[in-house]
Structures are given as C-alpha cells and as structure tokens.
Design a protein around this motif. Structure first.
Motif, short mmCIF file in Angstrom:
data_model
loop_
_atom_site.label_atom_id
_atom_site.label_comp_id
_atom_site.label_asym_id
_atom_site.label_seq_id
_atom_site.Cartn_x
_atom_site.Cartn_y
_atom_site.Cartn_z
N ASP A 1 2.23 8.58 -5.04
CA ASP A 1 2.84 7.35 -4.12
C ASP A 1 2.56 7.41 -2.63
O ASP A 1 2.71 6.60 -1.95
N CYS A 2 2.10 8.74 -2.06
CA CYS A 2 1.68 9.23 -0.99
C CYS A 2 0.93 10.25 -0.95
O CYS A 2 0.65 11.05 -1.67
N LYS B 1 9.26 9.88 -6.13
CA LYS B 1 8.03 9.69 -5.54
C LYS B 1 7.18 10.81 -5.64
O LYS B 1 7.38 12.25 -5.64
N VAL C 1 -2.49 3.94 -0.94
CA VAL C 1 -1.10 4.66 -0.96
C VAL C 1 -1.15 4.96 0.43
O VAL C 1 -2.16 5.35 1.24
N PRO C 2 0.17 5.23 1.36
CA PRO C 2 0.28 5.68 2.45
C PRO C 2 -0.12 7.17 2.59
O PRO C 2 -0.10 7.97 1.79
N CYS D 1 8.79 11.63 0.14
CA CYS D 1 8.77 11.62 -1.21
C CYS D 1 10.60 11.64 -1.66
O CYS D 1 10.72 11.98 -3.07
#
Length: 246
Positions: A85-86, A10, A107-108, A233
């Motif tokens: 990814d975040c 991630k 994404v979060p 991650c």
C-alpha cells in the motif's frame, strides 16, 4: 507467540539493498518501534533487496551514467504487484529521485527528508547540521526541505565532508571498524557553525548510532522513516519514539 490482536490493513513495501546492512536495520527499527503485544499487531512488510542498483551519489555527481531511478522504479512496480500500500526506501540519497519515482510507482513513497524536516520543526529546532553523502549534500535536497520549514542548515567543510564519506563508504559499507574520531570532528564543526541538532542523513550513519555512543543532539533520519512507516500503515508507535532527537 500466537493470539489475537489488531489487524493491520496496510502493507509496507521496502526497496532495500541500498545498502544491505541499512535495510536489515530498518526492518529491525520498524519492528522495535511498533507497539505490539503479539505477532499479529506488527506490520506486514515485503522487502525487495536489490544491491545491484547503481550508486546514487556517483550518478548525482556525474561520475556514472547508470541511472539508479530506473531499477528503483522496477522494484517499486514489483512491490505494487505484490499488494503493498506504500513504500519506504531506506536510502536517503535515493530521495533525490523522489518525484521521478512517485510518477513511476502507483503507491505513495514515504519522503524521508520531508518528514525529517517536519519532525525538527515540531520540536522547535531553528538550525540543523547535515551529515550525509556527497550526493545528498551536493543536491541540496535536505537544505531545500529544511528551509521550507524555516530551519537554517549548516554543512561540513570540504575536509570534513571527506571524513563523512570515509565513514560511510570505507567504514560502514566496507564492514570495517568505524573511525569515531572522524565522526566527532565533523560533529564538533557543525555545532561550532550553530547546529542545535545534527541530522544523520545517511542510513549508514544510522548504523553508527546503533553501534556506538554518540551523545545528545542528533536525529536519525532512518528512525523518522520507520516512525512514519508505522503510522502510515495504521500501526501503533511506542510512546518513547514520538520524539526522536537524542
């Protein structure tokens, strides 16, 4: 150093520049707190630094019509296009806009305030003091999250809040020496009001903790953000950072 190591799947995106020194320190914290024996075991991170984003407190308090959420969302979308990814935002006041940002970014976004409240609950804290910007205090974003975890909150008086504002804007952001007497006076007032732990609820205050000896009974919210960034991650957190209260 070269070599093998675990592959981190991630990628962390960082919306930075709010302010720049805090962003530099956040990158340092994530790196320092990661349990990595070789380069390849550290997180992949993409930092987008946008100091041009309007001041969050000025907007929250109605002293500016420039909505910082709009360029923050733009920055988030750019990071998503680059494959993150975040997202972490090392600016606590920006989390006033968290719901709006979450709706606009795919994404979060790690919620630094929620995670700080959870960390305090996990460690049995019943009353926490808050040192933060006027915008953060005024918007009650810490108070609401802490009370949902069953934690009482205390905040500085008007005079002492002015001290905190000076520390943030006229000392750290202005790259001037920190007036530690102001810091200690605010801390003393919060402890007199019943605070077991004082939250450093502004990333500029995190820099004071980095550079000065502040003593026991503090929780740096930016360290909480770094910890959760590593874990989300799929990185490894060093054991000494599993409890962040000094």
């Amino acid at each position: 150093m070269s070599g093998g190591g675990a592959v981190i799947t991630k990628r962390l995106g960082i919306i930075g520049g709010l302010g720049p020194l805090a962003t530099v320190y956040f990158y340092e914290l994530v790196t320092k707190m990661t349990d990595a024996a070789v380069d390849q075991e550290h997180l992949e991170m993409i930092i987008l630094s946008k100091p041009s984003i309007p001041d969050r407190t000025e907007y929250i308090l109605g002293r500016s019509m420039k909505n910082p959420a709009i360029p923050i969302i733009e920055a988030g979308k750019t990071l998503v296009s680059l494959g993150v990814d975040c997202i972490a935002i090392p600016c606590i006041t920006a989390h006033y806009f968290h719901d709006i940002l979450a709706n606009g970014i795919e994404v979060p976004i790690i919620h630094i305030i929620q995670e700080t409240a959870k960390h305090l609950k996990e460690h049995g804290i019943r009353c926490a003091g808050i040192m933060a910007t006027e915008g953060t205090i005024y918007s009650n974003i810490f108070q609401v999250e802490l009370e949902e975890q069953g934690i009482n909150t205390v905040i500085p008086s008007g005079e002492k809040q002015d001290y905190v504002t000076d520390l943030i804007y006229r000392n750290v952001k202005a790259s001037r020496p920190v007036e530690m007497e102001l810091f200690h006076q605010v801390s003393e007032e919060l402890r007199t009001k019943g605070a077991q732990v004082i939250i450093l609820g502004c990333t500029e205050l995190s820099l004071i903790k980095r550079d000065y000896s502040i003593g026991a009974g503090y929780l740096d919210a930016m360290e909480v953000l770094a910890m959760n960034s590593i874990l989300l991650c799929d990185g490894k957190l060093k054991n000494e950072y599993k409890s962040l209260i000094t």
